[in-house]
Design an enzyme around this catalytic site. Structure first.
Site, PDB file in Angstrom:
ATOM      1  CB  CYS A   9      17.034  36.454 -16.964  1.00 26.59           C
ATOM      2  SG  CYS A   9      17.232  34.693 -16.708  1.00 26.59           S
ATOM      3  CD  GLU A  57      17.100  31.034 -23.022  1.00 25.91           C
ATOM      4  OE1 GLU A  57      16.246  31.835 -22.579  1.00 25.91           O
ATOM      5  OE2 GLU A  57      16.824  29.879 -23.363  1.00 25.91           O
TER       6      GLU A  57
HETATM    7  P1  NAP Z   1      25.855  41.251 -21.119  1.00 30.11           P
HETATM    8  O1  NAP Z   1      26.562  42.505 -20.855  1.00 30.11           O
HETATM    9  O2  NAP Z   1      25.059  41.120 -22.337  1.00 30.11           O
HETATM   10  O3  NAP Z   1      26.977  40.101 -21.052  1.00 30.11           O
HETATM   11  C1  NAP Z   1      26.676  38.752 -21.322  1.00 30.11           C
HETATM   12  C2  NAP Z   1      27.797  38.150 -22.135  1.00 30.11           C
HETATM   13  O4  NAP Z   1      27.823  38.754 -23.424  1.00 30.11           O
HETATM   14  C3  NAP Z   1      29.184  38.390 -21.541  1.00 30.11           C
HETATM   15  O5  NAP Z   1      29.987  37.269 -21.812  1.00 30.11           O
HETATM   16  C4  NAP Z   1      29.662  39.600 -22.306  1.00 30.11           C
HETATM   17  O6  NAP Z   1      31.072  39.689 -22.344  1.00 30.11           O
HETATM   18  C5  NAP Z   1      29.105  39.324 -23.671  1.00 30.11           C
HETATM   19  N1  NAP Z   1      28.876  40.498 -24.492  1.00 30.11           N
HETATM   20  C6  NAP Z   1      28.480  41.733 -24.107  1.00 30.11           C
HETATM   21  N2  NAP Z   1      28.324  42.533 -25.187  1.00 30.11           N
HETATM   22  C7  NAP Z   1      28.629  41.785 -26.269  1.00 30.11           C
HETATM   23  C8  NAP Z   1      28.668  42.045 -27.667  1.00 30.11           C
HETATM   24  N3  NAP Z   1      28.335  43.222 -28.168  1.00 30.11           N
HETATM   25  N4  NAP Z   1      29.044  41.056 -28.492  1.00 30.11           N
HETATM   26  C9  NAP Z   1      29.359  39.855 -28.004  1.00 30.11           C
HETATM   27  N5  NAP Z   1      29.352  39.529 -26.700  1.00 30.11           N
HETATM   28  C10 NAP Z   1      28.978  40.487 -25.835  1.00 30.11           C
HETATM   29  O7  NAP Z   1      24.870  40.857 -19.966  1.00 30.11           O
HETATM   30  P2  NAP Z   1      25.048  41.079 -18.427  1.00 30.11           P
HETATM   31  O8  NAP Z   1      24.640  42.460 -18.119  1.00 30.11           O
HETATM   32  O9  NAP Z   1      26.388  40.647 -17.977  1.00 30.11           O
HETATM   33  O10 NAP Z   1      23.978  40.016 -17.900  1.00 30.11           O
HETATM   34  C11 NAP Z   1      22.753  40.385 -17.484  1.00 30.11           C
HETATM   35  C12 NAP Z   1      21.699  40.225 -18.562  1.00 30.11           C
HETATM   36  O11 NAP Z   1      21.581  38.858 -18.905  1.00 30.11           O
HETATM   37  C13 NAP Z   1      20.351  40.642 -18.058  1.00 30.11           C
HETATM   38  O12 NAP Z   1      19.653  41.341 -19.043  1.00 30.11           O
HETATM   39  C14 NAP Z   1      19.678  39.310 -17.773  1.00 30.11           C
HETATM   40  O13 NAP Z   1      18.281  39.374 -17.756  1.00 30.11           O
HETATM   41  C15 NAP Z   1      20.223  38.484 -18.865  1.00 30.11           C
HETATM   42  N6  NAP Z   1      20.091  37.058 -18.556  1.00 30.11           N
HETATM   43  C16 NAP Z   1      19.198  36.320 -19.258  1.00 30.11           C
HETATM   44  C17 NAP Z   1      19.017  34.979 -18.941  1.00 30.11           C
HETATM   45  C18 NAP Z   1      18.022  34.130 -19.676  1.00 30.11           C
HETATM   46  O14 NAP Z   1      18.068  32.921 -19.525  1.00 30.11           O
HETATM   47  N7  NAP Z   1      17.131  34.690 -20.462  1.00 30.11           N
HETATM   48  C19 NAP Z   1      19.757  34.404 -17.913  1.00 30.11           C
HETATM   49  C20 NAP Z   1      20.651  35.201 -17.221  1.00 30.11           C
HETATM   50  C21 NAP Z   1      20.817  36.529 -17.558  1.00 30.11           C
HETATM   51  P3  NAP Z   1      31.883  40.701 -21.380  1.00 30.11           P
HETATM   52  O15 NAP Z   1      31.597  40.291 -19.985  1.00 30.11           O
HETATM   53  O16 NAP Z   1      33.296  40.497 -21.768  1.00 30.11           O
HETATM   54  O17 NAP Z   1      31.361  42.072 -21.696  1.00 30.11           O
END
Ligand code: NAP
Length: 465
Positions: free
Chosen positions: A268, A234
């Site tokens: 999102c 997601e």
């Molecule tokens: P993010 O940086 O991707 O972080 C999300 C999760 O992934 C965190 O637990 C993060 O850990 C982990 N993570 C980051 N890089 C990683 C990697 N290379 N390998 C494994 N795990 C990794 O996302 P965010 O910026 O916090 O969240 C916002 C994004 O989420 C936006 O793009 C939003 O649209 C999307 N989102 C999508 C949905 C949906 O249902 N489609 C819902 C909500 C949010 P750390 O915190 O330790 O870095």
């Protein structure tokens, strides 16, 4: 990234946590596997009892956990309470419905008789411990919408939550423990993203779900692909909000504001691109901008606040860069476009409406994760659809029209996992949720979501004589 609670409204670090070491991760993997061997054979009646208990406990904790979420990531307290309530509702929904959703299927003997079967049964069985990599923006909801169906299906859960919401992450583990789930059924792994690969490659981990950014999704999916493990992704979105001449403009403008700024604009499924027919562009733009400019920005604990801070300093500078790039290339800020001068501490940003967007601007293709809306003027429905689809994302979409022919065209041609007419996108336990294109794959919620982490087993019974 440090594992810590840093209040985004003040910038103050309130609590830091050590990441688990290798031995502590191993202990949790052992427990998750052992718990799976117990939990997979429990009856639906017992699973229902456990989840209903967790829902009751969460309901009783609603205000406390809402305050924790607001402190950790800055969403307005009123919205945090609503998030907790939605989790309770979804837990109860799956507790009530999971057994029916996962009931054995009995293919018609007329269809399968020539396979030699006396009878055949399709059964949904759990996969095992599922790793959930989750984001901070709906720190309770994103986890519960995975955990409720996964646990009802008989799986166990390993939560790697975002590093800035550790207290919410620990609360979730404790919630399921208090509800009576066997130890190891749902565990929080306080680890940074660098630890995900090794955990995911561990043979005891059966599958993974990730909600977050596209780079994180790509990384987890490629590791899981290498290990041939199922994933659900997601990811981000840049949902269009199309307004056509037959729309109720007052209502559309009011809903547009909520759709853009809920969760401080960090959702999102927030509407991010407002695509408006020329005939109603000026009227819509005026009403929408007026409402955006009138929002109250401030302390998220204050119940009168509409928009709190962004969750991190980095998140705010990313957003600022997108706005500045657009303005330097000729976009006009109809309101906002800066940090509110009255809030010097914390990571606030003014609700912003940008007009005059062109495809060379980064914001045209990238996700604006904060209270910034882009406005587009289009001549007709064809142009609206073309623009709506001109994005790498395909999470959800919104369209305001009372014309059934226009609705049919949009339903046929919009490339997204959802299309909400005359309303805003909102997830619901009974409706599938997920994206197309770079917004990910797989579905959460509804009967589709609970089956994602099941082994659909064909049972074939030959003649016994
Ligand atoms: P993010 O940086 O991707 O972080 C999300 C999760 O992934 C965190 O637990 C993060 O850990 C982990 N993570 C980051 N890089 C990683 C990697 N290379 N390998 C494994 N795990 C990794 O996302 P965010 O910026 O916090 O969240 C916002 C994004 O989420 C936006 O793009 C939003 O649209 C999307 N989102 C999508 C949905 C949906 O249902 N489609 C819902 C909500 C949010 P750390 O915190 O330790 O870095």
């Amino acid at each position: 990234m440090a594992i810590a609670t840093v209040n985004p409204a003040t910038g103050e670090t309130l609590k830091t946590f050590d990441a688990l070491n290798a031995g502590e991760i191993e202990d949790r993997l052992v427990r998750a596997e052992q718990a799976f061997q117990i939990h997979r054979t429990t009856s639906f009646a017992r699973r229902t009892e456990l989840l209903l208990k967790a829902a009751d406990l969460l309901e009783a904790d609603q205000d406390g956990i809402a305050r924790t979420m607001t402190t950790e990531m800055g969403k307005p307290l009123v919205q945090a309470r609503a998030e907790a309530a939605k989790c309770v509702k979804t837990m109860r929904w799956y507790a009530r419905n999971a057994e029916g959703l996962l009931a054995d299927e009995h293919p018609d003997p007329a269809d399968v008789g020539d396979s030699g079967a006396m009878r055949a049964v399709v059964r949904y069985r759990p996969l095992g411990p599922v790793l959930a990599v989750m984001p901070w923006n709906f720190p309770l909801w994103q986890v519960v919408r995975f955990a409720a169906p996964a646990l009802m299906a008989g799986n166990t859960g390993l939560l790697k939550h975002a590093s800035n919401v550790p207290q919410t992450a620990l609360y979730l583990e404790e919630l399921f423990r208090r509800a009576g789930y066997p130890e190891g059924c749902f565990e929080t792994l306080l680890v940074g993203s660098g630890a995900v690969e090794e955990i995911l490659r561990d043979p005891r981990v059966a599958a993974a779900t990730l909600t977050g950014s596209e780079p994180a999704g790509r990384s987890v999916a490629s590791i899981a692909g290498d290990e041939v493990k199922k994933t659900v992704l997601e990811l981000g979105g840049s949902d269009p909000f199309v307004v056509l001449p037959s729309a109720d403009l007052d209502k559309a403008a009011k809903v547009a504001v909520t759709a853009r700024v809920q969760n401080n604009g960090q959702s999102c499924i927030a509407a991010k691109r407002f695509i408006v027919h020329n005939d109603v562009y000026d009227a819509f733009s005026e009403r929408f901008t007026e409402r955006m400019a009138a929002l109250t920005v401030g302390d998220p604990m204050d119940e009168n606040t509409d928009v709190g801070p962004l969750s991190s300093e980095q998140g705010r500078s990313d957003l600022e860069e997108l706005v500045d790039d657009a303005v330097h290339q000729g976009a006009t800020a109809l309101c906002g476009g800066r940090r509110p001068p009255e809030h010097r501490a914390g990571w606030f940003y003014e609700p912003t409406v940008l007009a005059g967007i062109t495809p060379t601007m980064r914001i045209h293709h990238e996700e604006a994760f904060g209270p910034v809306a882009t406005l587009y003027r289009v001549a007709d429905l064809d142009e609206a659809i073309e623009l709506a689809n001109d994005t790498p994302f395909g999470l959800s979409s919104n369209a305001w029209t009372r014309d059934p022919d226009e609705q049919a065209r949009l339903a046929r041609d919009i490339q997204a996992g959802g299309l909400y007419f005359n309303g805003m996108t909102a997830s619901h336990p009974g409706l599938p949720f997920g994206g197309a294109k770079r917004s990910g794959y797989g579905r959460e919620l509804s009967g589709h979501g609970i089956k994602e982490f099941c082994n659909m087993t064909t049972l074939w019974y030959g003649p016994e004589e």
